[in-house]
Design an enzyme around this catalytic site. Structure first.
Site, PDB file in Angstrom:
ATOM      1  CB  THR A 205       1.042  -3.611   6.578  1.00 35.32           C
ATOM      2  OG1 THR A 205      -0.472  -3.659   5.867  1.00 35.32           O
ATOM      3  CG2 THR A 205       1.497  -2.298   6.268  1.00 35.32           C
ATOM      4  CG  ASP A 206      -2.266  -7.428   4.095  1.00 36.27           C
ATOM      5  OD1 ASP A 206      -2.657  -6.468   4.881  1.00 36.27           O
ATOM      6  OD2 ASP A 206      -3.009  -7.732   3.163  1.00 36.27           O
TER       7      ASP A 206
ATOM      8  CE  LYS B 168      -2.705  -5.010   8.303  1.00 40.86           C
ATOM      9  NZ  LYS B 168      -2.830  -4.752   6.973  1.00 40.86           N
TER      10      LYS B 168
ATOM     11  CB  THR C 181      -1.011  -0.081   1.466  1.00 40.74           C
ATOM     12  OG1 THR C 181      -1.817  -1.146   1.017  1.00 40.74           O
ATOM     13  CG2 THR C 181      -1.806   1.175   1.502  1.00 40.74           C
TER      14      THR C 181
HETATM   15  C1  SIN Z   1      -0.823  -2.948   2.892  1.00 47.79           C
HETATM   16  O1  SIN Z   1       0.304  -2.687   2.354  1.00 47.79           O
HETATM   17  O2  SIN Z   1      -1.139  -2.496   3.814  1.00 47.79           O
HETATM   18  C2  SIN Z   1      -1.745  -3.919   2.086  1.00 47.79           C
HETATM   19  C3  SIN Z   1      -1.304  -4.861   0.835  1.00 47.79           C
HETATM   20  C4  SIN Z   1      -0.049  -5.616   0.942  1.00 47.79           C
HETATM   21  O3  SIN Z   1       0.292  -6.273   2.061  1.00 47.79           O
HETATM   22  O4  SIN Z   1       0.557  -5.797   0.195  1.00 47.79           O
END
Ligand code: SIN
Length: 426
Positions: free
Chosen positions: A172-173, A250, A96
């Site tokens: 983040t995932d 997370k 993201t």
């Molecule tokens: C994010 O970055 O928060 C969600 C998508 C990902 O993990 O690539």
């Protein structure tokens, strides 16, 4: 292009025009640069005659056009200026933080390179000489062990060629998987490797990208010698937390402060300054080696009421290591015992973690746990399930025999096992 307060200050002056910007008793003369649509509305960017770009905050600033100067077409920004000669490498992997909203569909896609991301925030170049490049550009659910390997090699290359620290921009995932993989693979690491992301894409006004990125760069220059995750510590745009790579998760799908250290406190916090606790590994000199040996045939298996024993048998036929997310202190339904017994007889290590995440497994309390221990199940102490999963891949990649696998799984290699779980960390 310029908008908001920056557009007001410029009053229609076009990028490419030679300008003088007066601010705080100083004058910056050069070519007004175009502003990325990612940029905030508080800065104008001027390319000085030295070739460097400066971002000037608009409050109290005054701009005049240099009359008679030839209008030049502005070039894309050159590499940012050196800040005290301290180099931080920024490696982009997608997620993201490097995404934009497609307003036709409402979907978010990885779209920006690491260079563009930094170009949107020219003030970051005041912190360090930033060297940005893209390693890959994917959403993090698509990360695979081959991406972890590649990244470990790239990080080692940057550190061994003079970077003070490395910032990895990442989705983040699954950031905590990658953070753990780097923590286990980077041998001799004595510099900061900082994973950072954003919960809102960088083109949204509510994005958390700027604070996270600025904080990550500050941590990359700090007295830290390990892999960490730096993300918002609260819902407001003030402070980020510094989490040890192997103790972070997370814990919320959307909140800015989604990342939490589990079973140990964060290593520190960063606002205008980086404040680190005593628990951290300190910066040191030396060559970093990426040991990318991983046994990929490891499975993370969840135990729950009604889980099919055939599913475990199927895994035992195909995998070389099993990490179980068991219930409570480290238990599974009795229906899984035959599958576990067969795995261990066939030399497939079985490591127990817990779905509670918080606390540690203690398999000596109930008879069911004792039975699993007597079969040879390895208690995962207070390791997070995904950390045990990545660690077992690494350990099976490097260990000579099953005794060494057991010994390494019970040893804290990168801070993943704490000696005692302190009550106040829950
Ligand atoms: C994010 O970055 O928060 C969600 C998508 C990902 O993990 O690539």
């Amino acid at each position: 292009m310029y908008r908001g307060r920056a557009a007001e200050l410029l009053g229609g002056i076009e990028p490419g025009t030679r300008v003088r910007v007066h601010k705080g008793g100083r004058t910056y003369e050069g070519i007004l640069m175009p502003r990325s649509e990612l940029g905030d509305d508080r800065h104008v960017v001027v390319k000085l005659d030295s070739g460097y770009n400066v971002g000037i905050e608009v409050s109290g600033a005054r701009v005049e056009v240099v009359e008679g100067a030839e209008r030049r077409v502005a070039q894309p920004p050159p590499p940012p200026p050196a800040a005290g000669g301290r180099v931080v490498s920024v490696l982009g992997t997608g997620g993201t933080i490097a995404s934009r909203v497609d307003y036709a569909t409402g979907a978010v896609h990885p779209a920006y390179t690491a260079e563009e991301l930094l170009g949107a925030y020219p003030e970051l170049a005041e912190l360090a000489e930033l060297r940005a490049r893209v390693v890959f550009s994917i959403l993090s659910e698509n990360m695979r062990p081959e991406h972890w390997r590649r990244l470990a090699e790239e990080v080692a290359r940057e550190l061994n060629s003079g970077a003070e620290g490395v910032v990895v921009t990442h989705g983040t995932d699954t950031m905590s998987f990658t953070a753990s993989a780097l923590a286990f693979m980077l041998r001799g690491l004595g510099k900061p490797v900082v994973l950072v992301g954003a919960q809102r894409s960088s083109d949204r006004p509510s994005s958390d990208a700027y604070l996270n990125l600025r904080s990550a760069i500050r941590v990359a220059l700090s007295d830290l010698g390990e892999v960490v995750v730096v993300m918002h510590a609260s819902m407001s745009d003030e402070v980020c937390a510094v989490h040890r790579a192997t103790k972070v998760r997370k814990m919320h799908s959307t909140r800015r402060d989604a990342f939490r250290s589990i079973n140990s406190p964060p290593l520190g916090y960063v606002g205008e300054e980086v404040v680190l606790g005593e628990e951290r590994r300190r910066r040191s000199e030396g060559e970093v080696v990426a040991d990318t040996r991983l046994e990929e045939r490891v499975v993370l298996f969840k135990a729950y009421p009604g889980v099919s024993p055939e599913l475990l048998e199927w895994c035992v036929d195909r995998y070389r290591g099993v990490v179980i997310e068991g219930t409570g202190m480290g238990h599974v339904p009795e229906s899984l015992h035959p599958g576990i017994e067969r795995a261990l007889e066939e030399g497939i290590p079985v490591v127990m973690t817990t779905t509670t995440l918080n606390g540690r497994v203690d398999m000596k309390v109930y008879s069911s746990g004792r039975k699993l221990l007597s079969m040879g199940v390895i208690p995962g102490e207070d390791m997070l399930p995904e950390v045990a999963y990545v660690k077992l891949m690494h350990v099976l990649g490097v260990a000579e025999d099953m005794d060494e696998v057991r010994r390494l799984m019970l040893t804290s290699l990168a801070g993943e096992i704490t000696p005692r779980t302190l009550p106040e960390v829950f």
